[in-house]
Scaffold this active site. Structure first.
Site, PDB file in Angstrom:
ATOM      1  N   TYR A   1       0.880  -1.158   0.000  1.00 54.63           N
ATOM      2  CA  TYR A   1       0.000   0.000   0.000  1.00 54.63           C
ATOM      3  C   TYR A   1       0.929   1.224   0.000  1.00 54.63           C
ATOM      4  O   TYR A   1       1.169   1.838   1.038  1.00 54.63           O
ATOM      5  CB  TYR A   1      -0.934  -0.032   1.217  1.00 54.63           C
ATOM      6  CG  TYR A   1      -1.854  -1.225   1.198  1.00 54.63           C
ATOM      7  CD1 TYR A   1      -3.089  -1.162   0.573  1.00 54.63           C
ATOM      8  CD2 TYR A   1      -1.448  -2.434   1.765  1.00 54.63           C
ATOM      9  CE1 TYR A   1      -3.929  -2.275   0.526  1.00 54.63           C
ATOM     10  CE2 TYR A   1      -2.282  -3.546   1.717  1.00 54.63           C
ATOM     11  CZ  TYR A   1      -3.511  -3.461   1.099  1.00 54.63           C
ATOM     12  OH  TYR A   1      -4.332  -4.566   1.040  1.00 54.63           O
TER      13      TYR A   1
ATOM     14  N   GLY B   1      18.234 -11.152   0.714  1.00 49.40           N
ATOM     15  CA  GLY B   1      18.991 -10.421  -0.296  1.00 49.40           C
ATOM     16  C   GLY B   1      19.569  -9.130   0.244  1.00 49.40           C
ATOM     17  O   GLY B   1      20.709  -8.765  -0.064  1.00 49.40           O
ATOM     18  N   ASP B   2      18.805  -8.425   1.072  1.00 50.21           N
ATOM     19  CA  ASP B   2      19.303  -7.180   1.661  1.00 50.21           C
ATOM     20  C   ASP B   2      20.437  -7.460   2.644  1.00 50.21           C
ATOM     21  O   ASP B   2      21.416  -6.701   2.708  1.00 50.21           O
ATOM     22  CB  ASP B   2      18.168  -6.455   2.377  1.00 50.21           C
ATOM     23  CG  ASP B   2      17.008  -6.125   1.446  1.00 50.21           C
ATOM     24  OD1 ASP B   2      17.261  -5.874   0.253  1.00 50.21           O
ATOM     25  OD2 ASP B   2      15.858  -6.125   1.920  1.00 50.21           O
TER      26      ASP B   2
END
Length: 333
Positions: free
Chosen positions: A93, A274-275
């Site tokens: 959102y 991944g981060d």
């Protein structure tokens, strides 16, 4: 963003845990836990959700002086919906959020400091949020070039936010500014002009366990990946780091390629892995480690994330890096 994590299908209700999330903030926290000085330039709403984001970053040692509060837009929201042991649906959102209206002033303040940063880290998530955020990223790249700052880009393609065509239109321009490019194997073509590094099938947006909205780690040949990495090196990228999930990661430079297998851990939650990988790689780069050493730390920090729940909560401190053992040596080719 504020992140709400459900305990099952959202349509059935239930409880939700409140935290924060975001690719760049995950990397920032991962680097701060490893002892580096990190500044986060972004925007949140002038609301309680935005206060939670900034408070969390400050608590983790991240400098948020360059963060803006937008009184006309809310802080973005992300819902996590676990559906299978290794598959989590995500619901964004973010349309009209403060992050989507990020302006160039935030990055200009960051570069106006007495000493410019050593590394600028961007991901393909922010430009997907809207024209304002895309312009802020473009300005950051210009300032990095003006100040001779090394640039790291994690492609981090999100199909829920933009199409592959729109992503490619932006990321192919970014390649000429990029020193370190980090991507999954399927994401490499997004950064290449047509005909560069194309040895065959490009690889489509196959699904991946985890967030379920990224390009997947397809069964693509090493020759295809190496060809596309070579095309990026030819554009001026100095290091192309390809994340291969359970198969580890390979880095390509002008000196050749280095592969590091993944650490063996019990997988709990792939979100944020991944981060965490990026944070480990950049940490070792800032420490002056060679490519093999960077990959070693990256697969280690990635393994910590996989073995923990949450986007950033499992990120290790420097003292904890040795907890997984020495592991196998890097494979050099």
């Amino acid at each position: 963003m504020v992140a709400l994590r459900g305990d099952g299908p959202l349509k059935l209700g239930g409880t939700m845990a409140v935290s924060v999330a975001g690719a760049e903030s995950n990397v920032a926290i991962g680097l701060a836990r490893l002892g580096h000085t990190v500044r986060w330039a972004g925007a949140v709403g002038d609301d309680e959700a935005g206060e939670l984001v900034l408070r969390t970053l400050r608590a983790e040692g991240v400098d948020v002086r360059d963060a803006g509060r937008d009184p006309g837009a809310p802080t973005g929201l992300l819902l996590f919906e676990p559906r299978l042991p290794e598959v989590t649906r995500v619901h964004y959102y973010r349309a009209g959020s403060a992050g989507s209206r990020l302006g160039t002033d935030a990055v200009e303040r960051a570069f106006a400091a007495a000493a410019p940063p050593r590394v600028l880290h961007l991901t393909g998530v922010t430009p997907a949020l809207g024209a304002g955020a895309r312009a802020a990223c473009a300005r950051a790249l210009e300032l990095a070039r003006e100040h001779s700052v090394r640039v790291c880009v994690d492609v981090n393609f999100r199909s829920r936010l933009w199409s592959r065509e729109d992503a490619a239109a932006v990321l192919r321009d970014w390649a000429s500014y990029t020193d370190v490019l980090i991507a999954s194997d399927d994401e490499l073509p997004l950064c290449l002009r047509a005909g560069l590094g194309d040895r065959g099938e490009r690889g489509g947006p196959a699904g991946r366990a985890g967030r379920g909205d990224q390009a997947g780690n397809g069964d693509r040949s090493g020759a295809q990946i190496a060809d596309q990495a070579a095309g990026l090196l030819g554009l001026g990228v100095r290091e192309v780091v390809v994340k291969l999930g359970a198969r580890g990661a390979t880095a390509y430079t002008g000196e050749g390629e280095v592969h590091r297998p993944a650490r063996t851990v019990r997988a709990i939650d792939a979100v944020g892995a991944g981060d965490a990988f990026v944070a480990g790689y950049l940490s070792a780069l800032l420490d002056g480690a060679d490519v093999a050493g960077r990959l070693e730390r990256a697969v280690t920090t990635g393994a910590f994330a996989v073995a923990s729940r949450g986007d950033w909560e499992g990120a290790p401190t420097r003292a904890e890096l040795g907890m997984l053992g020495a592991g196998d040596g890097a494979v050099l080719r």
